[in-house]
Motif scaffolding. Structure first.
Motif, PDB file in Angstrom:
ATOM      1  N   ILE A   1       0.833  -1.208   0.000  1.00  0.00           N
ATOM      2  CA  ILE A   1       0.000   0.000   0.000  1.00  0.00           C
ATOM      3  C   ILE A   1       0.861   1.249   0.000  1.00  0.00           C
ATOM      4  CG2 ILE A   1      -1.691   1.318   1.338  1.00  0.00           C
ATOM      5  CD1 ILE A   1      -2.794  -1.356   2.364  1.00  0.00           C
ATOM      6  N   ALA A   2       1.953   1.221   0.775  1.00  0.00           N
ATOM      7  CA  ALA A   2       2.823   2.393   0.908  1.00  0.00           C
ATOM      8  C   ALA A   2       3.549   2.724  -0.393  1.00  0.00           C
ATOM      9  CB  ALA A   2       3.838   2.156   2.028  1.00  0.00           C
ATOM     10  N   GLN A   3       3.868   1.716  -1.199  1.00  0.00           N
ATOM     11  CA  GLN A   3       4.669   1.961  -2.402  1.00  0.00           C
ATOM     12  C   GLN A   3       3.875   1.921  -3.699  1.00  0.00           C
ATOM     13  OE1 GLN A   3       8.752   0.612  -2.494  1.00  0.00           O
ATOM     14  NE2 GLN A   3       8.352  -0.755  -0.760  1.00  0.00           N
ATOM     15  N   MET A   4       2.642   1.486  -3.643  1.00  0.00           N
ATOM     16  CA  MET A   4       1.854   1.294  -4.852  1.00  0.00           C
ATOM     17  C   MET A   4       1.718   2.575  -5.674  1.00  0.00           C
ATOM     18  SD  MET A   4       0.221  -0.723  -6.862  1.00  0.00           S
ATOM     19  CE  MET A   4      -0.167  -2.228  -5.964  1.00  0.00           C
ATOM     20  N   GLU A   5       1.336   3.679  -5.046  1.00  0.00           N
ATOM     21  CA  GLU A   5       1.129   4.928  -5.785  1.00  0.00           C
ATOM     22  C   GLU A   5       2.410   5.419  -6.443  1.00  0.00           C
ATOM     23  OE1 GLU A   5      -1.604   6.574  -6.623  1.00  0.00           O
ATOM     24  OE2 GLU A   5      -2.683   4.867  -5.764  1.00  0.00           O
ATOM     25  N   GLN A   6       3.524   5.311  -5.716  1.00  0.00           N
ATOM     26  CA  GLN A   6       4.801   5.771  -6.262  1.00  0.00           C
ATOM     27  C   GLN A   6       5.216   4.937  -7.473  1.00  0.00           C
ATOM     28  OE1 GLN A   6       7.950   5.811  -3.373  1.00  0.00           O
ATOM     29  NE2 GLN A   6       9.529   6.368  -4.868  1.00  0.00           N
ATOM     30  N   ILE A   7       5.062   3.621  -7.360  1.00  0.00           N
ATOM     31  CA  ILE A   7       5.414   2.733  -8.466  1.00  0.00           C
ATOM     32  C   ILE A   7       4.471   2.956  -9.649  1.00  0.00           C
ATOM     33  CG2 ILE A   7       5.539   0.324  -9.187  1.00  0.00           C
ATOM     34  CD1 ILE A   7       7.832   1.187  -7.418  1.00  0.00           C
ATOM     35  N   LYS A   8       3.184   3.190  -9.350  1.00  0.00           N
ATOM     36  CA  LYS A   8       2.208   3.428 -10.411  1.00  0.00           C
ATOM     37  C   LYS A   8       2.578   4.673 -11.226  1.00  0.00           C
ATOM     38  CE  LYS A   8      -2.084   2.915  -9.213  1.00  0.00           C
ATOM     39  NZ  LYS A   8      -3.425   3.231  -8.641  1.00  0.00           N
ATOM     40  N   LYS A   9       2.979   5.741 -10.530  1.00  0.00           N
ATOM     41  CA  LYS A   9       3.378   6.967 -11.222  1.00  0.00           C
ATOM     42  C   LYS A   9       4.627   6.745 -12.057  1.00  0.00           C
ATOM     43  CE  LYS A   9       1.301  10.170  -7.883  1.00  0.00           C
ATOM     44  NZ  LYS A   9       1.575  11.213  -6.859  1.00  0.00           N
ATOM     45  N   ALA A  10       5.561   5.948 -11.544  1.00  0.00           N
ATOM     46  CA  ALA A  10       6.793   5.662 -12.283  1.00  0.00           C
ATOM     47  C   ALA A  10       6.487   4.907 -13.571  1.00  0.00           C
ATOM     48  CB  ALA A  10       7.739   4.852 -11.404  1.00  0.00           C
ATOM     49  N   VAL A  11       5.536   4.000 -13.518  1.00  0.00           N
ATOM     50  CA  VAL A  11       5.140   3.252 -14.716  1.00  0.00           C
ATOM     51  C   VAL A  11       4.465   4.183 -15.720  1.00  0.00           C
ATOM     52  CG1 VAL A  11       3.583   1.453 -15.588  1.00  0.00           C
ATOM     53  CG2 VAL A  11       4.921   1.039 -13.525  1.00  0.00           C
ATOM     54  N   GLN A  12       3.570   5.049 -15.232  1.00  0.00           N
ATOM     55  CA  GLN A  12       2.870   5.978 -16.110  1.00  0.00           C
ATOM     56  C   GLN A  12       3.825   6.967 -16.777  1.00  0.00           C
ATOM     57  OE1 GLN A  12       0.053   7.573 -13.309  1.00  0.00           O
ATOM     58  NE2 GLN A  12      -1.494   5.993 -13.732  1.00  0.00           N
ATOM     59  N   ASN A  13       4.920   7.289 -16.097  1.00  0.00           N
ATOM     60  CA  ASN A  13       5.919   8.240 -16.646  1.00  0.00           C
ATOM     61  C   ASN A  13       7.017   7.531 -17.423  1.00  0.00           C
ATOM     62  OD1 ASN A  13       4.568  10.426 -15.449  1.00  0.00           O
ATOM     63  ND2 ASN A  13       5.724  10.232 -13.536  1.00  0.00           N
ATOM     64  N   ASP A  14       6.849   6.231 -17.673  1.00  0.00           N
ATOM     65  CA  ASP A  14       7.829   5.429 -18.417  1.00  0.00           C
ATOM     66  C   ASP A  14       9.203   5.409 -17.764  1.00  0.00           C
ATOM     67  OD1 ASP A  14       6.056   4.612 -20.413  1.00  0.00           O
ATOM     68  OD2 ASP A  14       6.375   6.454 -21.565  1.00  0.00           O
ATOM     69  N   GLU A  15       9.234   5.553 -16.449  1.00  0.00           N
ATOM     70  CA  GLU A  15      10.497   5.471 -15.721  1.00  0.00           C
ATOM     71  C   GLU A  15      10.879   4.021 -15.428  1.00  0.00           C
ATOM     72  OE1 GLU A  15       9.949   7.842 -12.245  1.00  0.00           O
ATOM     73  OE2 GLU A  15       9.482   9.676 -13.375  1.00  0.00           O
ATOM     74  N   ILE A  16       9.897   3.145 -15.471  1.00  0.00           N
ATOM     75  CA  ILE A  16      10.115   1.722 -15.229  1.00  0.00           C
ATOM     76  C   ILE A  16       9.055   0.949 -16.006  1.00  0.00           C
ATOM     77  CG2 ILE A  16       8.667   1.764 -13.154  1.00  0.00           C
ATOM     78  CD1 ILE A  16      10.419  -0.422 -11.966  1.00  0.00           C
ATOM     79  N   SER A  17       9.428  -0.230 -16.500  1.00  0.00           N
ATOM     80  CA  SER A  17       8.467  -1.000 -17.279  1.00  0.00           C
ATOM     81  C   SER A  17       7.426  -1.637 -16.359  1.00  0.00           C
ATOM     82  CB  SER A  17       9.182  -2.106 -18.063  1.00  0.00           C
ATOM     83  OG  SER A  17       9.585  -3.149 -17.190  1.00  0.00           O
ATOM     84  N   PRO A  18       6.214  -1.894 -16.879  1.00  0.00           N
ATOM     85  CA  PRO A  18       5.189  -2.527 -16.044  1.00  0.00           C
ATOM     86  C   PRO A  18       5.635  -3.870 -15.470  1.00  0.00           C
ATOM     87  CG  PRO A  18       4.243  -1.709 -18.088  1.00  0.00           C
ATOM     88  CD  PRO A  18       5.720  -1.580 -18.220  1.00  0.00           C
TER      89      PRO A  18
ATOM     90  N   ALA B   1       8.822  -4.865 -14.792  1.00  0.00           N
ATOM     91  CA  ALA B   1       9.812  -4.660 -13.733  1.00  0.00           C
ATOM     92  C   ALA B   1       9.134  -4.132 -12.468  1.00  0.00           C
ATOM     93  CB  ALA B   1      10.893  -3.685 -14.207  1.00  0.00           C
ATOM     94  N   ALA B   2       8.129  -3.266 -12.652  1.00  0.00           N
ATOM     95  CA  ALA B   2       7.398  -2.727 -11.506  1.00  0.00           C
ATOM     96  C   ALA B   2       6.653  -3.836 -10.767  1.00  0.00           C
ATOM     97  CB  ALA B   2       6.420  -1.653 -11.970  1.00  0.00           C
ATOM     98  N   ALA B   3       6.011  -4.720 -11.547  1.00  0.00           N
ATOM     99  CA  ALA B   3       5.284  -5.827 -10.932  1.00  0.00           C
ATOM    100  C   ALA B   3       6.226  -6.732 -10.161  1.00  0.00           C
ATOM    101  CB  ALA B   3       4.547  -6.616 -12.010  1.00  0.00           C
ATOM    102  N   GLN B   4       7.401  -7.016 -10.756  1.00  0.00           N
ATOM    103  CA  GLN B   4       8.359  -7.881 -10.071  1.00  0.00           C
ATOM    104  C   GLN B   4       8.882  -7.236  -8.793  1.00  0.00           C
ATOM    105  OE1 GLN B   4       9.057 -11.117 -11.185  1.00  0.00           O
ATOM    106  NE2 GLN B   4       9.796 -11.151  -9.078  1.00  0.00           N
TER     107      GLN B   4
END
Length: 363
Positions: free
Chosen positions: A331-348, A350-353
């Protein structure tokens, strides 16, 4: 001047009668306290086994609840009812909106209760994406069946579940069987996705059709037709009788092109009118023939065993998914990772892993 004063006086507002004060406060408090009291799991189990509909309804509400406080109590109720379940036949009924599912189920259910059956109808309503409430209100459209002493209708909002299958329908079947209902009818939303899930929890799958919809020669309905154990052309009355009989012929031809079923049952096509009740008895005869054949061959119990295994795996998957999304670290990291994926900073991927690795750290 005096006349004016008289007119003004007649238009002035007079004091009304003030509402009486509440004098019996203790009676009000007793009612409120009684409403707050929740029966124990043992009391609900006893009520269900006695056929008490209030106890059954309250237990189903607990089973459907997403409140974690209700989960343990619901599991206790299911455990207590399980030895008294598995004594019914389960029939799934589907069809596109407008095919007349509710009218058909009312006519079919009434026919069964008059034949001495106890019928439980689990109608899965689609949910509004805005208020999440039920849209169709199936219970209000089965005016006669809802008053039948040998029938029980439980509409459930589908929520966000795939295709509209209520999350706890499988457990609700167990409770209804323990309450003495020997025929369970499950109505799907009929949007094309829920049929697979319902097929995995029923013994007989009935597909409702109407004539003139263009489905007779279309291959796009192949998947749902392969699952059907019977196809019923509804609304075969008035000017539609000829069209319904023609549709019956077309569907019969189409079914012969499908590979044989594992049960060796050849699906039947028939016509009926839920309004005039014509053909309803023929449908029940078809269903009875199916159960007689599959029970003799052993396929009936084999299918039940496969379904139990399937729902065990589904429950594990659902619980793992729930645990994943409710873990504090996720829960604490979900929003941050979601934004990184939306900004193409990390692939979906890699984010899932990354999130899965974080989830594993919690064990």
């Amino acid at each position: 001047m005096s006349d004016f004063n008289k007119q003004a006086g007649s238009l002035t507002e007079k004091a009304g009668i003030s509402p009486p004060e509440i004098t019996n406060v203790s009676a009000i408090n007793q009612i409120k306290n009684k409403r707050r009291q929740q029966p124990s799991a043992e009391e609900l189990i006893s009520g269900i086994l006695l056929g008490n509909r209030t106890a059954l309804s309250r237990a189903i509400t607990l089973v459907e609840s997403t409140n974690p406080e209700h989960t343990e109590k619901a599991e206790e109720i299911i455990k207590g009812c399980l030895p008294h379940a598995n004594k019914s036949i389960r029939i799934g009924i589907t069809g596109v909106p407008g095919v007349g599912k509710s009218t058909f189920i009312e006519a079919f259910g009434t026919y069964l209760t008059q034949a001495g059956k106890k019928v439980a109808v689990l109608a899965v309503d689609p949910s509004s994406t805005i208020s999440h409430g039920s849209i169709l209100g199936d219970k209000t459209r089965m005016e006669e069946l809802v008053k039948d002493e040998n029938a029980f209708i439980r509409p459930s909002a589908s929520g966000e579940n795939l295709g509209g299958v209520a999350r706890k329908t499988r457990e609700t079947i167990i409770l209804c069987e323990a309450a003495g209902f020997d025929t369970i009818i499950i109505e799907t939303v009929g949007v094309g996705q829920s049929e697979t899930a319902v097929h995995s929890m029923v013994d007989f799958f009935l597909l409702l059709k109407i004539s003139g919809a263009g489905d007779e020669l279309q291959g796009i309905k192949r998947g749902i037709m392969e699952m059907a154990d019977a196809i019923v052309i509804n609304k075969a009355d008035g000017d539609n009788i000829k069209k319904a009989n023609q549709a019956k012929l077309e569907f019969n031809r189409a079914l012969h092109l499908f590979p044989p079923k594992k049960s060796n049952w050849q699906p039947k096509v028939t016509t009926c009118s839920a309004i005039t009740k014509d053909g309803i008895s023929d449908i029940w005869n078809t269903i009875s023939d199916y159960f007689e054949m599959t029970k003799e061959s052993g396929f009936f119990q084999e299918k039940r065993n496969e379904q139990n295994h399937f729902w065990m795996m589904e429950t594990i998957n659902e619980q793992l998914k729930s645990n994943f999304y409710n873990q504090p670290g996720i829960i604490a990291q979900m929003e941050q990772i979601k934004k990184a994926v939306q900004n193409d900073e990390i692939s979906p991927f890699a984010a899932a892993q990354f999130l899965l690795n974080e989830y594993k750290k919690g064990f």
